[in-house]
Motif scaffolding. Structure first.
Motif, PDB file in Angstrom:
ATOM      1  N   LEU A  73       0.847  -1.206   0.000  1.00  0.00           N
ATOM      2  CA  LEU A  73       0.000   0.000   0.000  1.00  0.00           C
ATOM      3  C   LEU A  73       0.880   1.254   0.000  1.00  0.00           C
ATOM      4  O   LEU A  73       0.637   2.199  -0.752  1.00  0.00           O
ATOM      5  N   TRP A  77       1.124   4.201  -2.999  1.00  0.00           N
ATOM      6  CA  TRP A  77       0.993   5.654  -2.810  1.00  0.00           C
ATOM      7  C   TRP A  77       2.247   6.366  -3.286  1.00  0.00           C
ATOM      8  O   TRP A  77       2.196   7.511  -3.735  1.00  0.00           O
ATOM      9  N   ASN A  97      -5.180  -5.308   6.600  1.00  0.00           N
ATOM     10  CA  ASN A  97      -4.740  -4.158   5.811  1.00  0.00           C
ATOM     11  C   ASN A  97      -5.227  -4.197   4.375  1.00  0.00           C
ATOM     12  O   ASN A  97      -5.095  -3.200   3.657  1.00  0.00           O
ATOM     13  N   LEU A 100      -7.529  -1.670   4.919  1.00  0.00           N
ATOM     14  CA  LEU A 100      -6.927  -0.329   4.837  1.00  0.00           C
ATOM     15  C   LEU A 100      -6.833   0.101   3.365  1.00  0.00           C
ATOM     16  O   LEU A 100      -7.105   1.246   3.027  1.00  0.00           O
ATOM     17  N   LEU A 104      -8.473   3.402   2.062  1.00  0.00           N
ATOM     18  CA  LEU A 104      -7.650   4.476   1.485  1.00  0.00           C
ATOM     19  C   LEU A 104      -7.823   4.557  -0.027  1.00  0.00           C
ATOM     20  O   LEU A 104      -7.249   5.421  -0.673  1.00  0.00           O
ATOM     21  N   HIS A 234      -3.552  14.367   3.239  1.00  0.00           N
ATOM     22  CA  HIS A 234      -3.660  13.436   4.362  1.00  0.00           C
ATOM     23  C   HIS A 234      -4.651  12.337   4.020  1.00  0.00           C
ATOM     24  O   HIS A 234      -5.709  12.605   3.461  1.00  0.00           O
ATOM     25  N   VAL A 235      -4.295  11.097   4.338  1.00  0.00           N
ATOM     26  CA  VAL A 235      -5.263  10.012   4.212  1.00  0.00           C
ATOM     27  C   VAL A 235      -5.255   9.211   5.509  1.00  0.00           C
ATOM     28  O   VAL A 235      -4.250   9.142   6.209  1.00  0.00           O
ATOM     29  N   THR A 236      -6.385   8.618   5.843  1.00  0.00           N
ATOM     30  CA  THR A 236      -6.517   7.903   7.113  1.00  0.00           C
ATOM     31  C   THR A 236      -7.454   6.710   6.958  1.00  0.00           C
ATOM     32  O   THR A 236      -8.392   6.747   6.162  1.00  0.00           O
ATOM     33  N   LEU A 238      -9.388   5.957   9.291  1.00  0.00           N
ATOM     34  CA  LEU A 238     -10.638   6.378   9.934  1.00  0.00           C
ATOM     35  C   LEU A 238     -11.623   6.800   8.845  1.00  0.00           C
ATOM     36  O   LEU A 238     -11.220   7.211   7.759  1.00  0.00           O
TER      37      LEU A 238
ATOM     38  N   ARG B  23      -1.467  21.604   9.981  1.00  0.00           N
ATOM     39  CA  ARG B  23      -2.758  21.763   9.312  1.00  0.00           C
ATOM     40  C   ARG B  23      -3.647  22.597  10.224  1.00  0.00           C
ATOM     41  O   ARG B  23      -4.337  22.055  11.098  1.00  0.00           O
ATOM     42  N   SER B  78       0.799  12.818   4.343  1.00  0.00           N
ATOM     43  CA  SER B  78       0.704  12.144   5.639  1.00  0.00           C
ATOM     44  C   SER B  78      -0.288  10.992   5.604  1.00  0.00           C
ATOM     45  O   SER B  78      -1.362  11.089   5.011  1.00  0.00           O
ATOM     46  N   HIS B  80      -2.201   8.062   7.908  1.00  0.00           N
ATOM     47  CA  HIS B  80      -2.640   7.538   9.207  1.00  0.00           C
ATOM     48  C   HIS B  80      -3.099   6.110   8.960  1.00  0.00           C
ATOM     49  O   HIS B  80      -4.174   5.892   8.408  1.00  0.00           O
ATOM     50  N   PHE B  89       4.258   0.206   6.159  1.00  0.00           N
ATOM     51  CA  PHE B  89       3.684   1.146   5.185  1.00  0.00           C
ATOM     52  C   PHE B  89       4.765   2.158   4.792  1.00  0.00           C
ATOM     53  O   PHE B  89       4.976   2.441   3.610  1.00  0.00           O
ATOM     54  N   LEU B  93       6.565   3.050   1.186  1.00  0.00           N
ATOM     55  CA  LEU B  93       6.592   4.432   0.689  1.00  0.00           C
ATOM     56  C   LEU B  93       8.034   4.873   0.434  1.00  0.00           C
ATOM     57  O   LEU B  93       8.346   5.462  -0.600  1.00  0.00           O
TER      58      LEU B  93
END
Lengths: 385, 297
Positions: A73, A77, A97, A100, A104, A234-236, A238, B23, B78, B80, B89, B93
């Motif tokens: 992942l 990205w 994941n 995830l 995402l 930003h990615v999360t 959540l 931010r 960023s 999370h 992860f 990256l």
């Protein structure tokens, strides 16, 4: 976009399904493979590791499958096409994941060479019993794409197709093969690079400061944002809004989950790929996928010789399920039979869609070896009564 | 101060000094007052500013927990991610974009308990990532449960009668797993922590900085240690700077002296250097050194 000729072993090759899958990934432009050894999938990792140094990519053997899934992942990205492969217990570990990746909306490919389970089960023998895990294995609500090759040739082709779908729909895509296909050696025709069509990733054309990572809802696919270009996005994992910022309430949950479900459901006609034979005047239609769709052939031939009108459908995509077509057939035929190497997983979906309009049968099998043609034949006879 | 003077002062301060790296549209943050996280994030932002790095070429990855939220507040690319998985992860990256600086911000439970295996293996490979671990001795986000760092006899919501398990000494674990840079400070040591962040970011390889940070809401309350300010006073009176000490001698007991300092600073080829050296050795001129994606895909 066409495949890069340097990545394509054009010609007639003699490969097993696992090696063919690795060649498919390389042809698709995969440049990052993070994996963990597990029978019967390891040859995919081994071939990639052997081939990739001179093709400008990286193979890394991670500490476990949790790490493998995360690393692919991260690499996706970062801008590389990425993949992993696994089987049985490793698939369970990757589920966390995989979720995830879904959340995402990250393109990547996961090949599961299915073996017998539960638990350690039958490491060296086949199964098709991870099909519902493929569908529902990570927690939460979402849709998946799962492809099922029936041969080394299809392992090559469908691995490329999986990369294309992953980029088009911005999500991890599953290739659900099995030990039989993985270890079966056959002729694999690899076409010239210019005949291999690849889907290019869509990046935003907006400027930094004006673009957000999830600028679409209702199943439309938002372009991705590239890292390192000043977008500072930003990615999360959540639940989040179009900005990628966490929003913890029911409204945001509805928007996000509906989007994840819609992006498959709205595009089923594009995604679903089934191959039909003799279904026009069939009284019985056999459904199957992967190796079982080949195993059922002798039983079908024998029944047809005896005058039983048997048609068949091979599901190249198992998920999303070919609901519309199966519902249509259920209203016309006497019986539907699902042939699969488990005790009724995709069968449940077929049975649900039939809604009692025709009889439904399961030609199930615990795994460890493929069905005996005789057993499938007996079920056809029963269904024809 | 007159009303006019107040107004003038308010006009002078037009933006937060860290605005370029935070931010602001996500403020206020979710952290409790007197939490050590704010100080640590400020120290990192200061370090980045002082290094003069191109922030377009930096990314931060975090997992889950109070510290996991750092990724959401830093104005960098960023991520999370899931609980314990920030490091793999970040590895993916980093390998895809070796030209970027990848920083992992993680809590002690996230990094060392659920993510412990990833921690030792990323350090072993000497992947060029900077890891900042904010250690508050407890699982704070979930309400104060025992952590692999909780000192013996310290109370948590799941060790209501006191912890009796041996805790991890994080610098020792990092060093023995292969980290090239290992330091520990408390949230009180702002200047030294900032310097360590600068050194860690500049260091090629796996660099690790532990920051002992107060959690007044849970750890201090459950253990009757007073307020956040009391904890800072405790750090002031009980921190002992010992640069270059063997990390094994930096264990932390309940309310014991806290050994801080830079413990490890060595040179070692990074993961990508090893990869390229090995392949060049085997393939010679046929091998083109791996440089990752240029971001154009």
């Amino acid at each position: 976009m066409k495949a890069d000729p340097r990545n394509v072993l054009t010609g007639a090759n003699y490969l097993d399904g696992n090696h063919a899958s690795a060649e498919g990934a390389i042809a698709a432009g995969c440049k990052f493979f993070a994996g963990y050894p597990i029978t019967p999938s390891t040859e995919i990792a081994e071939r990639f590791a052997r081939r990739i140094p001179l093709l400008g990519g990286v193979f890394i053997q991670m500490e476990d499958e949790l790490a493998s899934m995360n690393a692919i992942l991260g690499a996706s990205w970062g801008g590389l096409k990425s993949m992993t492969c696994t089987s049985g217990p490793g698939f369970s570990l990757m589920m966390e994941n995989f979720g995830l990746g879904i959340m995402l909306e990250t393109p990547t490919v996961l090949v599961n060479v299915q073996r017998g389970g539960p638990s350690t089960g039958l490491p060296t023998l086949p199964g098709q019993a991870d099909m519902m895990q493929a569908r529902w294995g990570s927690h939460g609500d979402y849709e998946v794409i799962a492809l099922a090759p029936d041969s080394p040739q299809e392992s090559f082709e469908l691995t490329i197709h999986a990369f294309n779908l992953s980029e088009k729909y911005r999500m991890p895509v599953l290739v659900m093969t099995d030990e039989c296909v993985g270890h079966m050696t056959e002729k694999v025709i690899i076409p010239p690079a210019e005949e291999i069509e690849l889907v290019e990733r869509k990046y935003t054309d907006k400027k930094p400061g004006e673009a957000w990572p999830y600028e679409s809802t209702n199943g439309d696919i938002a372009p991705m944002l590239p890292v390192g270009k000043g977008y500072k996005f930003h990615v999360t994992g959540l639940t989040h809004d179009y900005r990628g910022y966490p929003v913890i309430n029911a409204e945001a949950q509805k928007l996000k989950v509906k989007h994840l479900v819609d992006k498959i459901n709205k595009n089923v006609d594009d995604i679903i790929w089934i191959e039909e034979k003799d279904t026009d005047d069939a009284e019985i239609v056999m459904l199957s996928y992967g190796i079982s769709s080949r195993v059922m052939q002798p039983a079908i031939a024998r029944a047809r010789k005896e005058g039983i009108k048997v048609g068949q459908i091979k599901m190249v995509t198992v998920w999303p399920f070919a609901e519309k077509r199966i519902a249509e057939l259920a209203g016309k035929v006497k019986s539907l039979i699902m042939v699969e190497m488990n005790y009724g997983q995709v069968f449940l979906e077929m049975d649900r869609i039939a809604r009692g309009r025709c009889k439904t049968y399961l030609a199930g099998h615990a795994g460890g070896t493929v069905h005996k043609p005789e057993d499938i034949y007996q079920i056809i006879k029963e269904a024809a009564k | 101060m007159s009303a006019k003077q107040v107004k003038d002062t308010a006009q002078e301060i037009k933006e937060h000094p860290m605005e370029g790296l935070l931010r602001m549209d996500r403020m206020p943050h979710i952290w409790c007052s007197t939490c050590g996280l704010g100080t640590t994030v400020t120290a990192l932002a200061t370090a980045i500013n002082q290094l003069g790095l191109d922030t377009n070429k930096m990314a931060v990855v975090s997992g889950i927990g109070c510290t996991g939220r750092v990724a959401g507040y830093l104005k960098l690319d960023s991520f999370h991610t899931t609980h314990g998985r920030a490091l793999p992860f970040a590895l993916g990256l980093h390998i895809s974009r070796p030209d970027m600086k990848v920083i992992v911000f993680s809590g002690d439970g996230d990094l060392i308990s659920i993510g412990g295996n990833h921690f030792i293996h990323t350090a072993r490979r000497n992947v060029d990532i900077t890891v900042i671990c904010v250690n508050n001795f407890i699982y704070a986000m979930t309400g104060g449960q025992v952590a692999p760092t909780t000192p013996v006899t310290a109370k948590s919501s799941t060790t209501p009668y006191g912890c009796y398990e041996h805790p991890f000494n994080l610098p020792r674990l990092a060093a023995s797993s292969g980290a090239t840079y290992v330091a520990r400070w408390t949230a009180l040591h702002i200047r030294r922590m900032t310097n360590s962040f600068k050194e860690a970011i500049a260091k090629p390889g796996f660099s690790f900085v532990e920051v002992i940070a107060p959690c007044s809401t849970l750890y201090a309350r459950l253990n009757r240690l007073g307020t956040g300010l009391d904890l800072m006073k405790f750090y002031h009176d009980n921190s002992v700077i010992k640069h270059g000490i063997e990390p094994k001698d930096a264990d932390i007991d309940f309310q014991s002296k806290i050994v801080v300092g830079k413990f490890i600073d060595i040179e070692k080829p990074t993961y990508i250097e090893c990869l390229n050296d090995a392949n060049k050795h085997v393939f010679g001129d046929k091998y083109k050194p791996y440089g990752g994606s240029d971001g154009s895909y």
